[in-house]
Design a protein around this motif. Structure first.
Motif, PDB file in Angstrom:
ATOM      1  N   VAL A   1       0.948   1.197 -10.697  1.00 45.15           N
ATOM      2  CA  VAL A   1       0.287   0.301  -9.747  1.00 45.15           C
ATOM      3  C   VAL A   1      -0.214  -0.962 -10.436  1.00 45.15           C
ATOM      4  N   ALA A   2      -0.509  -0.873 -11.714  1.00 49.56           N
ATOM      5  CA  ALA A   2      -1.157  -1.966 -12.441  1.00 49.56           C
ATOM      6  C   ALA A   2      -0.415  -3.295 -12.312  1.00 49.56           C
ATOM      7  N   GLY A   3       0.890  -3.291 -12.391  1.00 49.95           N
ATOM      8  CA  GLY A   3       1.662  -4.530 -12.338  1.00 49.95           C
ATOM      9  C   GLY A   3       1.565  -5.290 -11.025  1.00 49.95           C
ATOM     10  N   GLY A   4       1.314  -4.596  -9.932  1.00 47.21           N
ATOM     11  CA  GLY A   4       1.266  -5.249  -8.626  1.00 47.21           C
ATOM     12  C   GLY A   4      -0.122  -5.410  -8.047  1.00 47.21           C
ATOM     13  N   MET A   5      -1.142  -5.083  -8.838  1.00 49.34           N
ATOM     14  CA  MET A   5      -2.508  -5.140  -8.306  1.00 49.34           C
ATOM     15  C   MET A   5      -2.927  -6.542  -7.895  1.00 49.34           C
ATOM     16  N   ALA A   6      -2.515  -7.547  -8.650  1.00 52.74           N
ATOM     17  CA  ALA A   6      -2.891  -8.928  -8.318  1.00 52.74           C
ATOM     18  C   ALA A   6      -2.301  -9.329  -6.961  1.00 52.74           C
ATOM     19  N   GLU A   7      -1.038  -8.962  -6.736  1.00 57.65           N
ATOM     20  CA  GLU A   7      -0.402  -9.288  -5.458  1.00 57.65           C
ATOM     21  C   GLU A   7      -1.083  -8.550  -4.304  1.00 57.65           C
ATOM     22  N   THR A   8      -1.391  -7.281  -4.513  1.00 59.65           N
ATOM     23  CA  THR A   8      -2.066  -6.505  -3.468  1.00 59.65           C
ATOM     24  C   THR A   8      -3.432  -7.118  -3.151  1.00 59.65           C
ATOM     25  N   ARG A   9      -4.168  -7.474  -4.189  1.00 57.25           N
ATOM     26  CA  ARG A   9      -5.492  -8.077  -3.998  1.00 57.25           C
ATOM     27  C   ARG A   9      -5.385  -9.399  -3.238  1.00 57.25           C
ATOM     28  N   GLU A  10      -4.380 -10.208  -3.605  1.00 51.22           N
ATOM     29  CA  GLU A  10      -4.176 -11.492  -2.933  1.00 51.22           C
ATOM     30  C   GLU A  10      -3.833 -11.294  -1.453  1.00 51.22           C
ATOM     31  N   LEU A  11      -2.933 -10.368  -1.167  1.00 50.92           N
ATOM     32  CA  LEU A  11      -2.563 -10.081   0.217  1.00 50.92           C
ATOM     33  C   LEU A  11      -3.747  -9.533   1.007  1.00 50.92           C
ATOM     34  N   ALA A  12      -4.527  -8.646   0.390  1.00 51.61           N
ATOM     35  CA  ALA A  12      -5.688  -8.065   1.070  1.00 51.61           C
ATOM     36  C   ALA A  12      -6.726  -9.136   1.381  1.00 51.61           C
ATOM     37  N   ASN A  13      -6.960 -10.040   0.443  1.00 50.64           N
ATOM     38  CA  ASN A  13      -7.920 -11.120   0.692  1.00 50.64           C
ATOM     39  C   ASN A  13      -7.428 -12.048   1.788  1.00 50.64           C
ATOM     40  N   LEU A  14      -6.154 -12.360   1.783  1.00 48.67           N
ATOM     41  CA  LEU A  14      -5.582 -13.209   2.829  1.00 48.67           C
ATOM     42  C   LEU A  14      -5.674 -12.519   4.185  1.00 48.67           C
TER      43      LEU A  14
ATOM     44  N   LEU B   1       0.823  -1.209   0.000  1.00 45.79           N
ATOM     45  CA  LEU B   1       0.000   0.000   0.000  1.00 45.79           C
ATOM     46  C   LEU B   1       0.858   1.260   0.000  1.00 45.79           C
ATOM     47  N   VAL B   2       2.001   1.225   0.665  1.00 41.22           N
ATOM     48  CA  VAL B   2       2.921   2.369   0.646  1.00 41.22           C
ATOM     49  C   VAL B   2       3.395   2.614  -0.786  1.00 41.22           C
ATOM     50  N   GLU B   3       3.791   1.542  -1.481  1.00 38.73           N
ATOM     51  CA  GLU B   3       4.244   1.676  -2.867  1.00 38.73           C
ATOM     52  C   GLU B   3       3.135   2.247  -3.747  1.00 38.73           C
ATOM     53  N   GLU B   4       1.930   1.723  -3.596  1.00 35.33           N
ATOM     54  CA  GLU B   4       0.813   2.201  -4.404  1.00 35.33           C
ATOM     55  C   GLU B   4       0.490   3.657  -4.097  1.00 35.33           C
ATOM     56  N   SER B   5       0.493   4.013  -2.836  1.00 33.37           N
ATOM     57  CA  SER B   5       0.205   5.400  -2.451  1.00 33.37           C
ATOM     58  C   SER B   5       1.212   6.353  -3.070  1.00 33.37           C
ATOM     59  N   ARG B   6       2.471   5.969  -3.037  1.00 38.09           N
ATOM     60  CA  ARG B   6       3.510   6.812  -3.644  1.00 38.09           C
ATOM     61  C   ARG B   6       3.261   6.999  -5.139  1.00 38.09           C
ATOM     62  N   ALA B   7       2.875   5.925  -5.814  1.00 29.22           N
ATOM     63  CA  ALA B   7       2.600   6.019  -7.252  1.00 29.22           C
ATOM     64  C   ALA B   7       1.413   6.941  -7.515  1.00 29.22           C
ATOM     65  N   PHE B   8       0.342   6.787  -6.736  1.00 28.07           N
ATOM     66  CA  PHE B   8      -0.826   7.648  -6.926  1.00 28.07           C
ATOM     67  C   PHE B   8      -0.483   9.101  -6.617  1.00 28.07           C
TER      68      PHE B   8
END
Length: 153
Positions: free
Chosen positions: A48-61, A33-40
């Motif tokens: 952010v697009a390249g890491g969205m799947a990983e973020t979604r997976e971590l958030a669901n877990l 989320l820190v990385e994504e916030s910096r990008a935004f």
């Protein structure tokens, strides 16, 4: 003097393991989320697009693990104080970063919607008024291109 059973010791070890596991998960999600916030915040949402799947997976877990702990707080009952404090610190950091992330995503959404609206308005102004029927009863020629805009992101 009471003696602890092997089952109690195993439960404590298991609780400590759960605490460490959830702390690590929380820290990994916070880092994403820190990385994504910096990008935004840098107005580079495409990063952010390249890491969205990983973020979604971590958030669901994280959501599943948190729900499991909430449903059964005894999972952490015998865990160590050090591990509990580490999880509390990680959770506090996560909540702060999450608040920042929400603001950054909302700002990116507003900017994107503004750009789409401006483009749609420019296209509409270039096209002129909609076609109508001419004196001969036939429709006047018009530009066949279309632009659609809705309010969902």
């Amino acid at each position: 003097m009471t003696t602890r059973s092997a089952a109690d010791a195993a439960a404590d070890l298991n609780a400590t393991g759960h605490l460490r596991q959830l702390t690590t998960l929380t820290e990994r999600l916070t880092g994403r989320l820190v990385e994504e916030s910096r990008a935004f915040e840098a107005r580079r949402p495409q990063d952010v697009a390249g890491g969205m799947a990983e973020t979604r997976e971590l958030a669901n877990l994280y959501r599943r693990e948190s729900a499991q702990v909430k449903a059964n707080p005894k999972l952490f009952a015998g865990g160590g104080v050090t591990e509990r404090k580490a999880l509390i610190r990680a959770t506090e950091a996560f909540e702060a970063v999450l608040a920042r992330h929400v603001l950054a995503v909302e700002a990116a959404r507003v900017i994107s919607e503004g750009l789409v609206k401006a483009i749609a308005e420019e296209v509409a102004s270039v096209r002129g008024s909609p076609s109508a029927y001419g004196a001969s009863g036939h429709a006047s020629a018009s530009d066949a291109r279309a632009v659609a805009m809705n309010r969902t992101a």
